[in-house]
Enzyme design. Sequence first.
Site, PDB file in Angstrom:
ATOM      1  N   THR A  58     -13.749  12.085  -3.842  1.00  0.00           N
ATOM      2  CA  THR A  58     -14.664  11.577  -2.814  1.00  0.00           C
ATOM      3  C   THR A  58     -13.944  10.546  -1.948  1.00  0.00           C
ATOM      4  O   THR A  58     -13.298   9.633  -2.479  1.00  0.00           O
ATOM      5  CB  THR A  58     -15.902  10.937  -3.486  1.00  0.00           C
ATOM      6  OG1 THR A  58     -16.513  11.943  -4.296  1.00  0.00           O
ATOM      7  CG2 THR A  58     -16.889  10.413  -2.468  1.00  0.00           C
ATOM      8  N   GLN A  76       7.094   0.938   5.462  1.00  0.00           N
ATOM      9  CA  GLN A  76       7.493  -0.372   6.007  1.00  0.00           C
ATOM     10  C   GLN A  76       7.665  -0.344   7.519  1.00  0.00           C
ATOM     11  O   GLN A  76       7.590  -1.379   8.170  1.00  0.00           O
ATOM     12  CB  GLN A  76       8.804  -0.849   5.347  1.00  0.00           C
ATOM     13  CG  GLN A  76       8.683  -1.180   3.877  1.00  0.00           C
ATOM     14  CD  GLN A  76       7.888  -2.457   3.603  1.00  0.00           C
ATOM     15  OE1 GLN A  76       7.691  -3.307   4.470  1.00  0.00           O
ATOM     16  NE2 GLN A  76       7.411  -2.591   2.374  1.00  0.00           N
ATOM     17  N   CYS A  83      11.494  -6.942 -12.654  1.00  0.00           N
ATOM     18  CA  CYS A  83      11.611  -7.471 -14.001  1.00  0.00           C
ATOM     19  C   CYS A  83      11.330  -6.353 -15.004  1.00  0.00           C
ATOM     20  O   CYS A  83      10.257  -5.772 -14.978  1.00  0.00           O
ATOM     21  CB  CYS A  83      10.597  -8.594 -14.160  1.00  0.00           C
ATOM     22  SG  CYS A  83      11.292 -10.025 -14.931  1.00  0.00           S
ATOM     23  N   HIS A 124      -2.131  -1.247   3.616  1.00  0.00           N
ATOM     24  CA  HIS A 124      -2.015  -2.684   3.312  1.00  0.00           C
ATOM     25  C   HIS A 124      -0.721  -3.338   3.800  1.00  0.00           C
ATOM     26  O   HIS A 124      -0.541  -4.536   3.648  1.00  0.00           O
ATOM     27  CB  HIS A 124      -2.232  -2.954   1.815  1.00  0.00           C
ATOM     28  CG  HIS A 124      -1.127  -2.558   0.909  1.00  0.00           C
ATOM     29  ND1 HIS A 124      -0.305  -3.484   0.303  1.00  0.00           N
ATOM     30  CD2 HIS A 124      -0.711  -1.353   0.478  1.00  0.00           C
ATOM     31  CE1 HIS A 124       0.568  -2.849  -0.475  1.00  0.00           C
ATOM     32  NE2 HIS A 124       0.341  -1.559  -0.388  1.00  0.00           N
ATOM     33  N   ASN A 147      12.596  -1.235   2.420  1.00  0.00           N
ATOM     34  CA  ASN A 147      11.672  -2.331   2.143  1.00  0.00           C
ATOM     35  C   ASN A 147      12.359  -3.623   1.716  1.00  0.00           C
ATOM     36  O   ASN A 147      11.766  -4.690   1.821  1.00  0.00           O
ATOM     37  CB  ASN A 147      10.669  -1.911   1.061  1.00  0.00           C
ATOM     38  CG  ASN A 147      11.343  -1.310  -0.142  1.00  0.00           C
ATOM     39  OD1 ASN A 147      11.972  -0.246  -0.044  1.00  0.00           O
ATOM     40  ND2 ASN A 147      11.260  -1.976  -1.271  1.00  0.00           N
ATOM     41  N   GLY A 193       0.554   4.513  -0.388  1.00  0.00           N
ATOM     42  CA  GLY A 193       1.894   5.056  -0.183  1.00  0.00           C
ATOM     43  C   GLY A 193       2.439   5.762  -1.414  1.00  0.00           C
ATOM     44  O   GLY A 193       3.111   6.797  -1.311  1.00  0.00           O
ATOM     45  N   THR A 194       2.162   5.223  -2.578  1.00  0.00           N
ATOM     46  CA  THR A 194       2.695   5.815  -3.812  1.00  0.00           C
ATOM     47  C   THR A 194       2.154   7.234  -3.974  1.00  0.00           C
ATOM     48  O   THR A 194       2.918   8.178  -4.247  1.00  0.00           O
ATOM     49  CB  THR A 194       2.297   4.958  -5.030  1.00  0.00           C
ATOM     50  OG1 THR A 194       2.797   3.631  -4.816  1.00  0.00           O
ATOM     51  CG2 THR A 194       2.862   5.513  -6.320  1.00  0.00           C
TER      52      THR A 194
HETATM   53  C1  LIG Z   1       8.830   1.737   1.223  1.00  0.00           C
HETATM   54  C2  LIG Z   1       7.584   1.759   0.396  1.00  0.00           C
HETATM   55  N1  LIG Z   1       7.079   2.932  -0.007  1.00  0.00           N
HETATM   56  C3  LIG Z   1       5.961   3.008  -0.734  1.00  0.00           C
HETATM   57  C4  LIG Z   1       5.285   1.876  -1.154  1.00  0.00           C
HETATM   58  C5  LIG Z   1       4.064   2.013  -1.990  1.00  0.00           C
HETATM   59  O1  LIG Z   1       2.893   1.938  -1.216  1.00  0.00           O
HETATM   60  P1  LIG Z   1       1.483   1.582  -1.915  1.00  0.00           P
HETATM   61  O2  LIG Z   1       1.580   0.145  -2.342  1.00  0.00           O
HETATM   62  O3  LIG Z   1       0.471   1.798  -0.843  1.00  0.00           O
HETATM   63  O4  LIG Z   1       1.315   2.517  -3.052  1.00  0.00           O
HETATM   64  C6  LIG Z   1       5.788   0.611  -0.765  1.00  0.00           C
HETATM   65  C7  LIG Z   1       5.111  -0.624  -1.212  1.00  0.00           C
HETATM   66  O5  LIG Z   1       5.722  -1.604  -1.558  1.00  0.00           O
HETATM   67  C8  LIG Z   1       6.960   0.563   0.033  1.00  0.00           C
HETATM   68  O6  LIG Z   1       7.486  -0.608   0.433  1.00  0.00           O
END
Ligand SMILES: Cc1ncc(COP(=O)(O)O)c(C=O)c1O
Length: 401
Positions: free
Chosen positions: A247, A189, A339, A211, A161, A74-75
């Site tokens: 890849t 989410q 934190c 995940h 989230n 996601g990031t």
């Molecule tokens: C709303 C949201 N976006 C993006 C992410 C990031 O996804 P990833 O852990 O696959 O990089 C998260 C993960 O906690 C999330 O809750």
Amino acid sequence: MNNSEQVAYFDHAATTPMVPEAIAVMAEELARTGNASSLHASGRGARRTVEEARELIAERFGARPSEVVFTSGGTEANNLAIKGLYWARRAQDPARNRIVFSSIEHHALLDPVTWLAKHEGAEIDMTPVDATGRILVDELRAGVERDPTTVSVVTTMWANNEMGTIQPVADVVRIAREHDIPVHSDAVQAAGYVPLDFGASQLDAMTITAHKLGGPVGVGALLIRRELEATPLLHGGGQERDLRSGTLSVPLIAAFAAAVDVTVARQAETVERIEGLRRRLVEGIVRVIPDAIINGDPEPGPDHRLPNIAHVTFPGCEGDAMLMLLDAQGIECSTGSACAAGVPQPSHVLLAMGYDDVAARGSLRFSLGHTSTEADVDRLLEALPAVHQRAQKASLVRGAS
Ligand SMILES: Cc1ncc(COP(=O)(O)O)c(C=O)c1O
């Protein structure tokens, strides 16, 4: 004994266990060789697996296969969406340097946006939220219409989230479309808990990750319309429409598809079961701790909140202290706070919703998932009164010193 037998796990929004079907597919693929870009039989086999996974994921989320761009999660998908669309749009028209986004985005979206502001001359326009954590559509409209010709991209997450609050994505899309501005949503989410149809949503780009829905960590996708121009972040072999070189990980992608298959097929049934568990959880919490406050939108359903997240404030307690006390008993949850340098920081989401620092720090997020049981909930409810009492005492002592 495996982990799930020892632990009552309430942190599915952080990551949820892989479904057995995804583990089986991943193990099988790990034992095979083949680069999906190679022309020989092993390479062609790997390519077939990737393309079948792409078709399945596209079909389950209402996209075309060519709209699925695999990423490391996601990031990365959020970074590709926001930086890629910003750069492409600004290259077409240098006046387009504004990004309209919401104050409750995950750091995986918030941080690329602030990075663009710091290093790439982006002007950022943050939309506020109401007390349930839902963005104020009129404010977003006002932000866009201040000067629509200067906006490069609009983005709003599908579901938050920390709170689980569902965002008015359709309204946001309508506003962006009126002004021909690309619009993205982080649906990390929401996927697996809310019906998602990329085509019908009319979004230009949408982020998902494996995940959070029973697949492995380290793979996700950006669903992105084919005709939309985006500048790549990674340059190399030109994989994934030249948008994301590198890849492809066949085992991760195959397991991602297996998880999507199972999770979407069982979605209605899982949501109903988890909604019931959440009800048991929140009713139990306010029974054993009468001054606990359940945050967010109380109404269930795909226009209101996710079925699996319960966010609770315990007045007079430090969330971190409660988390550690629960952890010592094998009960795992999370605080909304991050934190920073060893000092707990109140969550930006709670602050955006109007909470003060103290209330924000006295909150916990319990998130349920496909392996959650009534026994987990009952174990938490049994442990909570003593944990709460100890945390309250600790907080009084700290306050007095
Ligand atoms: C709303 C949201 N976006 C993006 C992410 C990031 O996804 P990833 O852990 O696959 O990089 C998260 C993960 O906690 C999330 O809750």
